[in-house]
Write an enzyme that holds these catalytic residues in place. Structure first.
Site, short mmCIF file in Angstrom:
data_model
loop_
_atom_site.label_atom_id
_atom_site.label_comp_id
_atom_site.label_asym_id
_atom_site.label_seq_id
_atom_site.Cartn_x
_atom_site.Cartn_y
_atom_site.Cartn_z
N CYS A 8 0.86 -1.19 0.00
CA CYS A 8 0.00 0.00 0.00
C CYS A 8 0.89 1.24 0.00
CB CYS A 8 -0.97 -0.02 1.18
SG CYS A 8 -0.19 0.05 2.80
N ARG A 14 -3.16 -0.46 5.55
CA ARG A 14 -3.79 -1.56 4.82
C ARG A 14 -2.89 -2.78 4.62
NH1 ARG A 14 -5.26 2.00 -0.19
NH2 ARG A 14 -3.30 2.90 0.56
N ASP A 125 -8.25 4.04 1.33
CA ASP A 125 -7.19 4.25 2.31
C ASP A 125 -7.79 4.78 3.62
OD1 ASP A 125 -4.93 4.83 3.74
OD2 ASP A 125 -3.84 5.60 2.00
P1 4NP Z 1 -1.69 2.95 4.05
O1 4NP Z 1 -2.19 4.37 4.59
O2 4NP Z 1 -1.19 3.20 2.64
O3 4NP Z 1 -2.92 2.08 4.06
O4 4NP Z 1 -0.61 2.49 5.00
C1 4NP Z 1 -1.37 5.51 4.67
C2 4NP Z 1 -0.49 5.64 5.71
C3 4NP Z 1 0.33 6.77 5.81
C4 4NP Z 1 0.22 7.74 4.85
C5 4NP Z 1 -0.69 7.63 3.79
C6 4NP Z 1 -1.47 6.50 3.70
N1 4NP Z 1 1.03 8.91 4.94
O5 4NP Z 1 0.83 9.85 4.16
O6 4NP Z 1 1.94 8.93 5.81
#
Ligand code: 4NP
Length: 152
Positions: A8, A14, A125
């Site tokens: 992800c 995720r 997300d």
């Molecule tokens: P993930 O969610 O892709 O599901 O782990 C996110 C976690 C952190 C960030 C963006 C999406 N971020 O911008 O730090």
């Protein structure tokens, strides 16, 4: 051994959720020794910050009795493409970002997790939606469908 890498954007919400949900499913089916399972990010920010699993992901995994271990965000590397058999992204933008890092998917290893379901779609997300319950149930649906696809 089937090597699966869940991917992800941040590798804190995720993909670690999918990593541990899938691990639980294969363990419960007595298939754990047939799999190597890990997760990674497409961006490097959280790796730079040595970020662990998001507290809301840890909360839902605990509530759903899904065992998990410490996991720190790491960005997907070019060498991961050759190493893993399946690179399972959460959404279209992950697929694009993965391809920009590993190149063209010549071996057809890159899929969205929900592509294995009867309703192929992105997993939203939860970093932005705040809805970690929805993420969990999407991931369970995707992991079950992926295992069925493998026919083992
Ligand atoms: P993930 O969610 O892709 O599901 O782990 C996110 C976690 C952190 C960030 C963006 C999406 N971020 O911008 O730090």
């Amino acid at each position: 051994m089937i090597k699966v890498l869940f991917v992800c954007l941040g590798n804190i919400c995720r993909s670690p959720m999918a990593q541990f949900v899938f691990k639980q499913i294969v363990e419960e089916k007595g298939l754990a020794n047939q799999f190597e399972i890990d997760s990674a990010a497409t961006e490097g920010y959280n790796e730079m910050c040595h970020a662990g699993i998001h507290h809301s992901t840890r909360e839902i995994l605990t509530a759903m009795h899904v065992p998990f271990e410490q996991h720190y965000s790491r960005r997907i590397r070019l060498t991961d493409y050759a190493y893993y058999d399946y690179i399972l992204a959460m959404d279209d933008s992950n697929v694009e970002d993965i391809q920009s890092i590993v190149g063209t998917d010549t071996d057809r290893k890159i899929y969205r997790l929900l592509d294995f379901t009867s309703n192929p779609r992105n997993i939203k997300d939860p970093w932005y939606t705040g809805n970690f319950d929805e993420t969990y149930w999407d991931i369970v649906e995707g992991c079950d469908a992926f295992l069925k696809y493998l026919k083992i």
